[in-house]
Design a protein around this motif. Structure first.
Motif, PDB file in Angstrom:
ATOM      1  N   THR A   1       9.531 -17.198  -8.194  1.00 55.65           N
ATOM      2  CA  THR A   1       8.196 -16.228  -8.580  1.00 55.65           C
ATOM      3  C   THR A   1       7.358 -16.518  -7.537  1.00 55.65           C
ATOM      4  O   THR A   1       6.750 -17.723  -7.306  1.00 55.65           O
ATOM      5  CB  THR A   1       7.816 -16.781 -10.071  1.00 55.65           C
ATOM      6  N   SER A   2       6.737 -15.441  -7.066  1.00 51.26           N
ATOM      7  CA  SER A   2       5.669 -15.162  -6.039  1.00 51.26           C
ATOM      8  C   SER A   2       4.428 -15.241  -6.577  1.00 51.26           C
ATOM      9  O   SER A   2       4.290 -14.782  -7.963  1.00 51.26           O
ATOM     10  CB  SER A   2       5.916 -14.229  -5.200  1.00 51.26           C
ATOM     11  N   GLY A   3       3.307 -15.565  -6.262  1.00 50.22           N
ATOM     12  CA  GLY A   3       2.052 -15.112  -6.567  1.00 50.22           C
ATOM     13  C   GLY A   3       0.999 -16.209  -6.824  1.00 50.22           C
ATOM     14  O   GLY A   3       1.120 -17.264  -6.179  1.00 50.22           O
ATOM     15  N   LEU A   4      -0.027 -15.845  -7.558  1.00 49.33           N
ATOM     16  CA  LEU A   4      -1.466 -16.836  -7.589  1.00 49.33           C
ATOM     17  C   LEU A   4      -1.234 -17.844  -8.524  1.00 49.33           C
ATOM     18  O   LEU A   4      -0.744 -18.055  -9.516  1.00 49.33           O
ATOM     19  CB  LEU A   4      -2.617 -15.775  -7.961  1.00 49.33           C
ATOM     20  N   LEU A   5      -1.772 -19.050  -7.851  1.00 45.79           N
ATOM     21  CA  LEU A   5      -2.134 -20.239  -8.718  1.00 45.79           C
ATOM     22  C   LEU A   5      -3.426 -21.057  -8.338  1.00 45.79           C
ATOM     23  O   LEU A   5      -3.521 -20.806  -7.107  1.00 45.79           O
ATOM     24  CB  LEU A   5      -0.874 -21.034  -8.801  1.00 45.79           C
ATOM     25  N   VAL A   6      -3.893 -21.575  -9.062  1.00 40.97           N
ATOM     26  CA  VAL A   6      -5.299 -22.187  -8.863  1.00 40.97           C
ATOM     27  C   VAL A   6      -5.068 -23.652  -8.619  1.00 40.97           C
ATOM     28  O   VAL A   6      -4.345 -24.278  -9.544  1.00 40.97           O
ATOM     29  CB  VAL A   6      -6.535 -21.877  -9.639  1.00 40.97           C
ATOM     30  N   VAL A   7      -5.599 -24.432  -7.600  1.00 38.86           N
ATOM     31  CA  VAL A   7      -5.184 -25.918  -7.355  1.00 38.86           C
ATOM     32  C   VAL A   7      -6.520 -26.415  -7.315  1.00 38.86           C
ATOM     33  O   VAL A   7      -7.704 -25.889  -6.886  1.00 38.86           O
ATOM     34  CB  VAL A   7      -4.753 -26.139  -5.913  1.00 38.86           C
ATOM     35  N   ALA A   8      -6.608 -27.862  -8.044  1.00 39.66           N
ATOM     36  CA  ALA A   8      -8.011 -28.608  -8.044  1.00 39.66           C
ATOM     37  C   ALA A   8      -8.185 -29.455  -6.787  1.00 39.66           C
ATOM     38  O   ALA A   8      -7.245 -30.271  -6.542  1.00 39.66           O
ATOM     39  CB  ALA A   8      -7.953 -29.445  -9.370  1.00 39.66           C
ATOM     40  N   LYS A   9      -9.474 -29.585  -6.249  1.00 42.08           N
ATOM     41  CA  LYS A   9      -9.595 -30.595  -5.406  1.00 42.08           C
ATOM     42  C   LYS A   9     -10.102 -31.543  -5.704  1.00 42.08           C
ATOM     43  O   LYS A   9      -9.985 -32.820  -4.678  1.00 42.08           O
ATOM     44  CB  LYS A   9     -10.614 -29.764  -4.078  1.00 42.08           C
ATOM     45  N   ASN A  10     -10.575 -31.903  -6.858  1.00 39.24           N
ATOM     46  CA  ASN A  10     -10.977 -33.233  -7.636  1.00 39.24           C
ATOM     47  C   ASN A  10     -10.813 -33.419  -8.847  1.00 39.24           C
ATOM     48  O   ASN A  10     -10.570 -32.163  -9.501  1.00 39.24           O
ATOM     49  CB  ASN A  10     -12.621 -33.093  -7.144  1.00 39.24           C
ATOM     50  N   ASP A  11     -10.937 -34.416  -9.522  1.00 38.52           N
ATOM     51  CA  ASP A  11     -10.643 -34.758 -10.785  1.00 38.52           C
ATOM     52  C   ASP A  11     -11.531 -34.078 -11.640  1.00 38.52           C
ATOM     53  O   ASP A  11     -10.730 -33.324 -13.052  1.00 38.52           O
ATOM     54  CB  ASP A  11     -10.640 -36.172 -11.069  1.00 38.52           C
ATOM     55  N   ILE A  12     -12.688 -33.903 -11.491  1.00 42.56           N
ATOM     56  CA  ILE A  12     -13.460 -33.066 -12.513  1.00 42.56           C
ATOM     57  C   ILE A  12     -13.018 -31.593 -12.664  1.00 42.56           C
ATOM     58  O   ILE A  12     -12.874 -31.004 -13.736  1.00 42.56           O
ATOM     59  CB  ILE A  12     -15.184 -33.100 -12.036  1.00 42.56           C
ATOM     60  N   ALA A  13     -12.839 -30.997 -11.448  1.00 37.90           N
ATOM     61  CA  ALA A  13     -12.459 -29.589 -11.524  1.00 37.90           C
ATOM     62  C   ALA A  13     -10.931 -29.612 -12.243  1.00 37.90           C
ATOM     63  O   ALA A  13     -10.848 -28.594 -12.962  1.00 37.90           O
ATOM     64  CB  ALA A  13     -12.233 -29.163  -9.942  1.00 37.90           C
ATOM     65  N   HIS A  14     -10.124 -30.484 -11.971  1.00 40.30           N
ATOM     66  CA  HIS A  14      -8.839 -30.318 -12.529  1.00 40.30           C
ATOM     67  C   HIS A  14      -9.062 -30.707 -14.134  1.00 40.30           C
ATOM     68  O   HIS A  14      -8.326 -29.798 -14.825  1.00 40.30           O
ATOM     69  CB  HIS A  14      -7.951 -31.697 -11.965  1.00 40.30           C
TER      70      HIS A  14
ATOM     71  N   PRO B   1       4.341 -17.950  -1.801  1.00 44.07           N
ATOM     72  CA  PRO B   1       5.437 -17.226  -1.419  1.00 44.07           C
ATOM     73  C   PRO B   1       6.826 -17.287  -2.166  1.00 44.07           C
ATOM     74  O   PRO B   1       6.966 -18.653  -2.655  1.00 44.07           O
ATOM     75  CB  PRO B   1       5.787 -17.489   0.080  1.00 44.07           C
ATOM     76  N   LYS B   2       7.521 -16.380  -2.463  1.00 42.55           N
ATOM     77  CA  LYS B   2       8.784 -16.573  -3.219  1.00 42.55           C
ATOM     78  C   LYS B   2       9.743 -17.591  -2.614  1.00 42.55           C
ATOM     79  O   LYS B   2       9.705 -17.683  -1.059  1.00 42.55           O
ATOM     80  CB  LYS B   2       9.532 -15.158  -3.085  1.00 42.55           C
ATOM     81  N   GLY B   3      10.363 -18.188  -3.154  1.00 43.29           N
ATOM     82  CA  GLY B   3      11.299 -19.275  -2.580  1.00 43.29           C
ATOM     83  C   GLY B   3      10.745 -20.662  -2.310  1.00 43.29           C
ATOM     84  O   GLY B   3      11.283 -21.520  -1.802  1.00 43.29           O
ATOM     85  N   MET B   4       9.399 -20.962  -2.532  1.00 41.58           N
ATOM     86  CA  MET B   4       8.375 -22.087  -2.266  1.00 41.58           C
ATOM     87  C   MET B   4       8.557 -22.910  -3.720  1.00 41.58           C
ATOM     88  O   MET B   4       8.098 -22.270  -4.673  1.00 41.58           O
ATOM     89  CB  MET B   4       7.285 -21.930  -1.490  1.00 41.58           C
ATOM     90  N   VAL B   5       8.823 -24.045  -3.517  1.00 40.82           N
ATOM     91  CA  VAL B   5       8.749 -25.099  -4.918  1.00 40.82           C
ATOM     92  C   VAL B   5       7.183 -25.600  -4.899  1.00 40.82           C
ATOM     93  O   VAL B   5       6.753 -25.969  -3.660  1.00 40.82           O
ATOM     94  CB  VAL B   5       9.819 -26.028  -4.670  1.00 40.82           C
TER      95      VAL B   5
END
Length: 296
Positions: free
Chosen positions: A134-147, A88-92
């Motif tokens: 800025t609002s919108g999409l980002l991808v987060v990694a759950k493990n080191d290999i994915a990261h 959401p907009k406003g979230m760091v």
């Protein structure tokens, strides 16, 4: 204090001297009485004069302890390796000076059992980031290999990131490419700018809709520099509506820059399958669009 350093605000001067510290951090030191001029504590707006003696004390770094926080998340996709969030907009995105709670990271720690540790305790799982307003999409990694695999896609320019923005001015051509290096603004350390010694930055844009005083554009990032779209669009003369750092003084009130990360695409780090996601802009963005359309 030299003649050249005279007439400079003490917070600005210290930022120039201590290049690894942000101006906001130094202002915090000043508020705590850790900065003195001629043996006396001063305010951040004190203007130094030739002959002044400036002393400061760097506070001891406190260990960061991140506590999970039950903050609702708009989860677009999730599996054992990745999670795609519509921020959401406003979230760091992650903790920093002045933002020690309420960040996306705090929410993720509550939501997920595990996150990658490649970026350390402050940024678990964070492969890339988008600005607070800025609002919108980002991808987060759950493990080191994915990261690691997502980071490789980012470096190899395979990770697709498209944004939609409202800018001031009418852009005459339908498409464009901005190839201009970005680095810290030498005149204001809290801003970025197009500078000769900056890092390579490339933004592609396409006009979606144009009006006499505004243009709706789609921007696709080839690189991911801090404030890249905001800096690039201002550089070519079309600053983002509502942008408090790089925009016009008189603008629509949209709670920060009118910028939304609407599409993200990447190869799944385990299966290799191409995944692509889309998220509509928030209501404050669409309300601004409706207002502009009604004007013309």
């Amino acid at each position: 204090m030299t003649e050249q350093q005279g007439k400079t605000r003490v917070d600005k001067l210290l930022t120039q001297l201590l290049t690894d510290q942000s101006r906001s951090q130094i202002q915090g030191w000043i508020d705590e009485g850790l900065v003195e001029v001629n043996g006396v504590s001063v305010k951040a707006n004190y203007k130094c004069v030739e002959g002044d003696t400036l002393t400061w004390e760097i506070p001891e770094t406190k260990p960061l302890i991140l506590e999970p926080e039950n903050i609702p998340l708009d989860v677009i996709y999730e599996d054992s390796d990745v999670i795609v969030i519509n921020k959401p907009k406003g979230m760091v995105v992650h903790p920093s000076a002045g933002h020690q709670s309420g960040t996306l990271v705090h929410a993720l720690l509550y939501h997920c059992d595990d996150l990658s540790g490649i970026n350390g305790i402050e940024r678990p799982g964070i492969v890339h980031r988008i600005d607070k307003d800025t609002s919108g999409l980002l991808v987060v990694a759950k493990n080191d290999i994915a990261h690691q695999k997502l980071s490789e896609q980012l470096q190899q320019k395979q990770l697709k990131r498209k944004y939609v923005a409202i800018v001031h001015g009418e852009i005459g051509h339908d498409t464009g490419l901005i190839d201009a290096p970005i680095g810290r603004d030498p005149k204001d350390r809290q801003k970025m700018a197009v500078v000769d010694n900056g890092k390579s930055a490339v933004t592609h844009f396409r006009v979606i809709e144009r009006f006499p005083d505004y243009t709706i554009v789609e921007c696709q990032l080839e690189t991911g520099r801090t404030h890249q779209i905001r800096v690039h669009m201002q550089y070519i003369g079309f600053p983002l509506v509502g942008d408090p750092k790089y925009g016009q003084r008189k603008t629509m009130n949209v709670d920060g820059q009118a910028l939304h990360a609407k599409e993200i695409g990447f190869y799944h780090p385990q299966t290799g399958e191409w995944l692509e996601f889309d998220a509509n802009p928030p209501e404050i963005f669409t309300d601004a669009l409706s207002f502009i359309r009604k004007m013309y």
